[in-house]
Design an enzyme around this catalytic site. Structure first.
Site, PDB file in Angstrom:
ATOM      1  N   ASP A  77       0.794  -1.226   0.000  1.00  0.00           N
ATOM      2  CA  ASP A  77       0.000   0.000   0.000  1.00  0.00           C
ATOM      3  C   ASP A  77       0.824   1.272   0.000  1.00  0.00           C
ATOM      4  OD1 ASP A  77       0.728  -0.564   2.794  1.00  0.00           O
ATOM      5  OD2 ASP A  77      -0.574   1.124   3.282  1.00  0.00           O
ATOM      6  N   ASP A  80       5.464   0.301   3.414  1.00  0.00           N
ATOM      7  CA  ASP A  80       5.669  -0.955   4.148  1.00  0.00           C
ATOM      8  C   ASP A  80       5.508  -2.142   3.210  1.00  0.00           C
ATOM      9  OD1 ASP A  80       2.910  -1.156   3.745  1.00  0.00           O
ATOM     10  OD2 ASP A  80       2.471  -0.211   5.660  1.00  0.00           O
ATOM     11  N   TYR A 229      -6.044   0.948   8.819  1.00  0.00           N
ATOM     12  CA  TYR A 229      -7.104   1.316   7.893  1.00  0.00           C
ATOM     13  C   TYR A 229      -8.464   1.013   8.521  1.00  0.00           C
ATOM     14  CZ  TYR A 229      -3.552   2.000   4.319  1.00  0.00           C
ATOM     15  OH  TYR A 229      -2.466   2.465   3.613  1.00  0.00           O
ATOM     16  N   GLU A 474       5.958   9.692   3.434  1.00  0.00           N
ATOM     17  CA  GLU A 474       5.543   8.361   2.980  1.00  0.00           C
ATOM     18  C   GLU A 474       4.582   8.489   1.802  1.00  0.00           C
ATOM     19  OE1 GLU A 474       4.106   4.054   4.718  1.00  0.00           O
ATOM     20  OE2 GLU A 474       3.601   5.853   5.864  1.00  0.00           O
TER      21      GLU A 474
END
Length: 620
Positions: A77, A80, A229, A474
């Site tokens: 995603d 990571d 999430y 990120e």
């Protein structure tokens, strides 16, 4: 997506007192190419021979094995090595929507093939993750153990457990978003790969039924996702979102009715939003339903769809700062929702602000805001301003797309890009050793994460290019997915757009045009009755298209099996049957037809009704 205990302290950075003189224009074509390339860096599984991000290699090759299912593939995603199903599905939905609206522009720039590959990498994985009608795997890996380590994907030693939803552990939001992704992607592949398109649509049908029948939040079943999430908005928005996409993909009136009947109770007509993203889909649903209304498809539901449209325009007006409640912006003009990965909201909102003015223009309407009527061009100009900010027209003169411009983030919070490529140095990088050796380095990333859209600046346009500043440095797949559509649109110039035309397959140039009649002649073959009727029609570029509904009824007293139909003089797409050779058989979700029952299939073309004949069958 990272969570660390230590927060980064950002001192105000007043680097520039005014915007940089970089207003000569951006190379949207180059930005489009880079933004699509980013998805290749996020690939999990066995990389193909034409992989362009060459510093990556194969990874996650045993995903799903412990659960007896092949879950190799899909996307990581963000920075990571976890495969989170909900944001991955939203990513695929938005990539598909971008192609549906602006695929021609992508083709003109030579990027449509790469965009299709990016979608298919996701949908191939979803097919694997949906091994049964009411089972969907929604996560591979565990964010907690994954974030304890800093390893490139090719080295990871973390837990690769697979997590699923089922009737006893439901997840309507996850199943609904995945249904939306499959339905949207089925439209994308309708011309280039019709068999694959039909397969995707069948999965979408099943996933929607699963989501609607067994209701519940997915993070109550897959609890390890809660920290990363969490489904704050619940699942009603995803059910409406999936229904909207299934209607667009199939033209099946059931899904249009679903939107109308459930609009009030599920919040579609009530929630006025100022955000759109992987969790909250209401603004996206409202935009799609507004499109249906402008297409003239609302029929008896026009009053309900007007309420959806009013909320869609509430969102657009809030972005412009001309509504009754407006979205927050930084001093430099960037939409601002939250300090953690704010860019996800910028690109998603900007996408809606790109397609909606094209819908308005093609239907010759204006946007109605609290401050008065607004020309569609003003909304598109707003979307362009957001993209230009991302690409460098901001107080810091920083491009928030890695690899674009001269001043972009060098220390991206991303495991793969921050550690030397395994192809250059195959020495094993251990779980904690990666933090000591690579995470803590105060140097540029050894691998360029081309095209990545990072989290972006804070509420005051400040940004710190530091690897441990995960809130700002990120990237994420769902940052890029909506952006590819906007870049294609902006790169296409100011040529005429008509986004309300249906997506149909190529038609023969000379075909007889029928008179619009309530029904085509019915036919009967022994115990099987076939009836056809025209349910709608529309004109596109001087050609009248017709939607036919065909009903096959078992009039016998026995169960109908092994039905084979021959269909001739068919010049367009068909839904609801499976093609095998020169024949059509039951769809994958139907094995037989009980006595007295009927099945329906539909097709669209610019001609009289096709000839539908029964080739063979058996009764038991």
């Amino acid at each position: 997506m990272e969570k660390f205990v230590r927060l980064v302290s950002l001192a105000p950075l007043f680097l520039l007192l005014c915007f940089p003189l970089a207003l000569a224009g951006h190379d949207y074509g180059a930005a489009l190419s880079k933004s699509i390339l980013f998805f290749e860096a996020q690939r999990s599984g066995v990389l193909p021979h034409n992989q362009r991000v060459t510093w990556r290699s194969h990874s996650g090759l045993y995903d799903g094995k412990a659960s007896g299912v092949n879950l190799v593939g899909g996307y990581y995603d963000a920075g990571d090595n976890v495969k989170f199903g909900l944001p991955m599905a939203f990513t695929v939905t938005m990539m598909s929507w971008s192609i549906i609206e602006y695929g021609k522009q992508m083709a003109s720039s030579g990027e449509l093939g790469h965009a299709l590959d990016a979608v298919k990498w996701g949908t191939d994985y979803f097919i694997k993750a949906h091994p049964e009608p009411n089972v969907l795997y929604g996560e591979v890996g565990d964010g907690n153990t994954d974030h304890y380590c800093w390893q490139r994907p090719e080295d990871m030693t973390t837990d690769r457990r697979a997590y699923k939803i089922s009737p006893s552990n439901p997840g309507s939001d996850l199943a609904g978003e995945t249904a939306a992704a499959m339905a949207a992607a089925s439209i994308v592949f309708r011309r280039t790969n019709p068999a694959y398109s039909r397969e995707l649509l069948q999965h979408a049908y099943q996933l929607f039924d699963f989501a609607d029948k067994y209701r519940g939040k997915y993070d109550s079943s897959i609890t390890v996702a809660q920290k990363y999430y969490r489904s704050i908005s619940g699942y009603n928005d995803e059910l409406l979102w999936a229904a909207a996409w299934l209607y667009q993909a199939s033209n099946n009136e059931y899904y249009l009715n679903y939107l109308a009947v459930n609009g009030d109770s599920m919040g579609g007509t009530g929630w006025g939003m100022t955000e759109f993203g992987w969790d909250v889909k209401y603004s996206g649903v409202q935009t799609l339903v507004a499109k249906f209304l402008m297409q003239g498809k609302a029929g008896k539901h026009a009053a309900v769809f007007q309420k959806y449209t009013a909320k869609a325009e509430y969102f657009m007006c809030s972005c412009l700062g001309k509504g009754s409640r407006n979205a927050q912006k930084t001093p430099g003009g960037l939409l601002f929702r939250q300090r953690w990965n704010n860019m996800q909201f910028v690109t998603s909102a900007s996408f809606l602000a790109t397609v909606y003015p094209d819908y308005l223009t093609s239907s010759r309407r204006t946007l109605k805001c609290a401050s008065g009527n607004v020309a569609p061009s003003e909304l598109l100009s707003f979307a362009k301003s957001q993209v230009d900010y991302i690409l460098g027209d901001n107080p810091r003169a920083t491009s928030y797309m890695v690899g674009y411009g001269n001043n972009y983030p060098q220390q991206v919070h991303h495991r793969g890009s921050s550690i030397v490529s395994i192809k250059k140095d195959s020495s094993f990088v251990s779980c904690r050793g990666g933090y000591a050796t690579w995470f803590s380095r105060k140097a540029s990333d050894p691998n360029l994460l081309t095209g990545a859209i990072v989290g972006g600046p804070d509420a005051y346009d400040n940004f710190a290019d530091q690897r441990d500043n995960y809130e700002q440095t990120e990237p994420a797949t769902y940052n890029n997915a909506p952006l590819i559509g906007i870049l294609a649109r902006l790169g296409g110039g100011q040529s005429s757009y008509n986004q309300l035309l249906p997506v149909v397959t190529s038609q023969p140039k000379q075909t007889p045009v029928p008179k619009l009649t309530p029904a085509a002649p019915a036919s009967t073959s022994g115990p099987i009755a076939i009836a056809q009727k025209v349910t709608s029609s529309w004109v596109s570029k001087g050609v009248t298209y017709y939607r036919y509904s065909t009903t096959v009824t078992n009039k016998s007293g026995k169960t109908l099996n092994n039905l084979k139909l021959t269909i001739s003089k068919l010049y367009g797409p068909l839904w609801g049957l499976t093609k095998t050779g020169d024949s059509y058989v039951f769809p994958s979700w139907l094995n037989s037809l009980p006595a007295g029952k009927s099945l329906e299939f539909v097709y669209i073309h610019a001609a009289s009704a096709a000839n539908v004949l029964v080739s063979s069958y058996s009764l038991a």
